[in-house]
Design a protein around this motif. Structure first.
Motif, PDB file in Angstrom:
ATOM      1  N   GLU A 149     -60.573  49.642 -14.622  1.00  0.00           N
ATOM      2  CA  GLU A 149     -61.196  49.153 -13.394  1.00  0.00           C
ATOM      3  C   GLU A 149     -61.019  50.157 -12.256  1.00  0.00           C
ATOM      4  OE1 GLU A 149     -59.369  45.348 -12.782  1.00  0.00           O
ATOM      5  OE2 GLU A 149     -60.569  44.389 -14.344  1.00  0.00           O
ATOM      6  N   ILE A 150     -59.845  50.770 -12.177  1.00  0.00           N
ATOM      7  CA  ILE A 150     -59.602  51.781 -11.146  1.00  0.00           C
ATOM      8  C   ILE A 150     -60.527  52.971 -11.355  1.00  0.00           C
ATOM      9  CG2 ILE A 150     -57.924  53.429 -10.207  1.00  0.00           C
ATOM     10  CD1 ILE A 150     -55.724  51.420 -11.018  1.00  0.00           C
ATOM     11  N   LEU A 151     -60.606  53.428 -12.592  1.00  0.00           N
ATOM     12  CA  LEU A 151     -61.444  54.589 -12.896  1.00  0.00           C
ATOM     13  C   LEU A 151     -62.922  54.303 -12.622  1.00  0.00           C
ATOM     14  CD1 LEU A 151     -59.660  55.814 -16.142  1.00  0.00           C
ATOM     15  CD2 LEU A 151     -59.461  56.766 -13.835  1.00  0.00           C
ATOM     16  N   ARG A 185     -59.349  64.554  -8.909  1.00  0.00           N
ATOM     17  CA  ARG A 185     -57.935  64.837  -9.222  1.00  0.00           C
ATOM     18  C   ARG A 185     -57.179  63.543  -9.480  1.00  0.00           C
ATOM     19  NH1 ARG A 185     -58.709  68.325  -4.977  1.00  0.00           N
ATOM     20  NH2 ARG A 185     -58.851  70.486  -5.608  1.00  0.00           N
ATOM     21  N   LEU A 186     -57.407  62.558  -8.619  1.00  0.00           N
ATOM     22  CA  LEU A 186     -56.743  61.266  -8.798  1.00  0.00           C
ATOM     23  C   LEU A 186     -57.177  60.630 -10.112  1.00  0.00           C
ATOM     24  CD1 LEU A 186     -54.903  59.037  -7.698  1.00  0.00           C
ATOM     25  CD2 LEU A 186     -56.901  58.112  -6.491  1.00  0.00           C
ATOM     26  N   ILE A 222     -54.671  59.454 -13.053  1.00  0.00           N
ATOM     27  CA  ILE A 222     -54.630  58.072 -13.550  1.00  0.00           C
ATOM     28  C   ILE A 222     -54.934  58.042 -15.042  1.00  0.00           C
ATOM     29  CG2 ILE A 222     -55.796  55.831 -13.415  1.00  0.00           C
ATOM     30  CD1 ILE A 222     -56.037  56.355 -10.383  1.00  0.00           C
ATOM     31  N   THR A 223     -55.875  58.857 -15.479  1.00  0.00           N
ATOM     32  CA  THR A 223     -56.220  58.918 -16.898  1.00  0.00           C
ATOM     33  C   THR A 223     -55.004  59.309 -17.735  1.00  0.00           C
ATOM     34  OG1 THR A 223     -58.510  59.464 -16.387  1.00  0.00           O
ATOM     35  CG2 THR A 223     -57.746  60.045 -18.580  1.00  0.00           C
ATOM     36  N   ALA A 224     -54.142  60.154 -17.184  1.00  0.00           N
ATOM     37  CA  ALA A 224     -52.962  60.631 -17.918  1.00  0.00           C
ATOM     38  C   ALA A 224     -51.844  59.586 -18.018  1.00  0.00           C
ATOM     39  CB  ALA A 224     -52.432  61.896 -17.254  1.00  0.00           C
ATOM     40  N   ARG A 283     -48.402  51.173 -17.789  1.00  0.00           N
ATOM     41  CA  ARG A 283     -47.728  51.585 -16.558  1.00  0.00           C
ATOM     42  C   ARG A 283     -48.589  51.228 -15.331  1.00  0.00           C
ATOM     43  NH1 ARG A 283     -45.696  57.347 -14.838  1.00  0.00           N
ATOM     44  NH2 ARG A 283     -44.347  56.689 -13.155  1.00  0.00           N
ATOM     45  N   ILE A 284     -49.879  51.385 -15.471  1.00  0.00           N
ATOM     46  CA  ILE A 284     -50.794  51.022 -14.372  1.00  0.00           C
ATOM     47  C   ILE A 284     -50.757  49.504 -14.151  1.00  0.00           C
ATOM     48  CG2 ILE A 284     -53.209  50.917 -13.623  1.00  0.00           C
ATOM     49  CD1 ILE A 284     -52.283  53.720 -13.451  1.00  0.00           C
ATOM     50  N   GLU A 285     -50.814  48.758 -15.223  1.00  0.00           N
ATOM     51  CA  GLU A 285     -50.825  47.284 -15.093  1.00  0.00           C
ATOM     52  C   GLU A 285     -49.519  46.758 -14.531  1.00  0.00           C
ATOM     53  OE1 GLU A 285     -52.197  45.362 -18.693  1.00  0.00           O
ATOM     54  OE2 GLU A 285     -53.924  46.729 -18.802  1.00  0.00           O
ATOM     55  N   ALA A 286     -48.438  47.516 -14.658  1.00  0.00           N
ATOM     56  CA  ALA A 286     -47.142  47.093 -14.127  1.00  0.00           C
ATOM     57  C   ALA A 286     -47.045  47.263 -12.612  1.00  0.00           C
ATOM     58  CB  ALA A 286     -46.024  47.880 -14.821  1.00  0.00           C
TER      59      ALA A 286
END
Length: 153
Positions: free
Chosen positions: A5-7, A137-138, A142-144, A149-152
């Protein structure tokens, strides 16, 4: 927060900034823009609301340096200020009496206003490119990161 969703959101932001450039170009060309209530404040657009809300959660990630977020914020704010200058020249300082509101058309600009509009439009284009580069860049950072970890956050 979900990574995909962020991407997707960041990808949409890049497209939206192209529309902002088009909107400014239409104003300059005298083409009536569909929404004169477009948010000109950097905190009122979709990206600004996200950036100052959920986007701030990304600051805790080790691969998203504070400098990255500060650069995005500064560039985004400057972009909106440039747009606001153009918008104000054409809409906030429109001269004329009561009857002028009934007639559409481009306001006649002074030579100084024309020069300022050209400068701010060029600035907008440069800032948009810089912002898109920062968002890219962001996006890579985020892809990496793992989905978990993102959901946390």
């Amino acid at each position: 927060m979900k990574k995909d969703e962020i991407l997707e959101f960041l990808n949409n932001v890049k497209a939206a900034h192209t529309k902002w450039i088009d909107r400014a170009d239409n104003i300059i060309k005298g083409i009536d823009i569909e929404d004169k209530a477009t948010p000109v404040d950097a905190t009122e657009c979709a990206f600004g609301k996200w950036f100052y809300g959920d986007g701030q959660k990304l600051n805790v990630l080790s691969n998203v340096p504070l400098q990255c977020m500060q650069e995005m914020e500064s560039t985004h704010t400057s972009f909106h200020k440039s747009y606001l200058t153009i918008y104000d020249i054409y809409f906030s300082s429109k001269k004329g009496g009561f009857l002028s509101s009934f007639f559409k058309g481009q306001k006649e600009l002074s030579p100084e206003e024309k020069m300022l509009v050209e400068e701010k439009y060029k600035e907008m284009q440069e800032l948009s490119k810089k912002l898109v580069d920062e968002i890219d860049r962001l996006d890579r950072r985020i892809t990496a990161i793992s989905d978990e970890r993102i959901e946390a956050l």
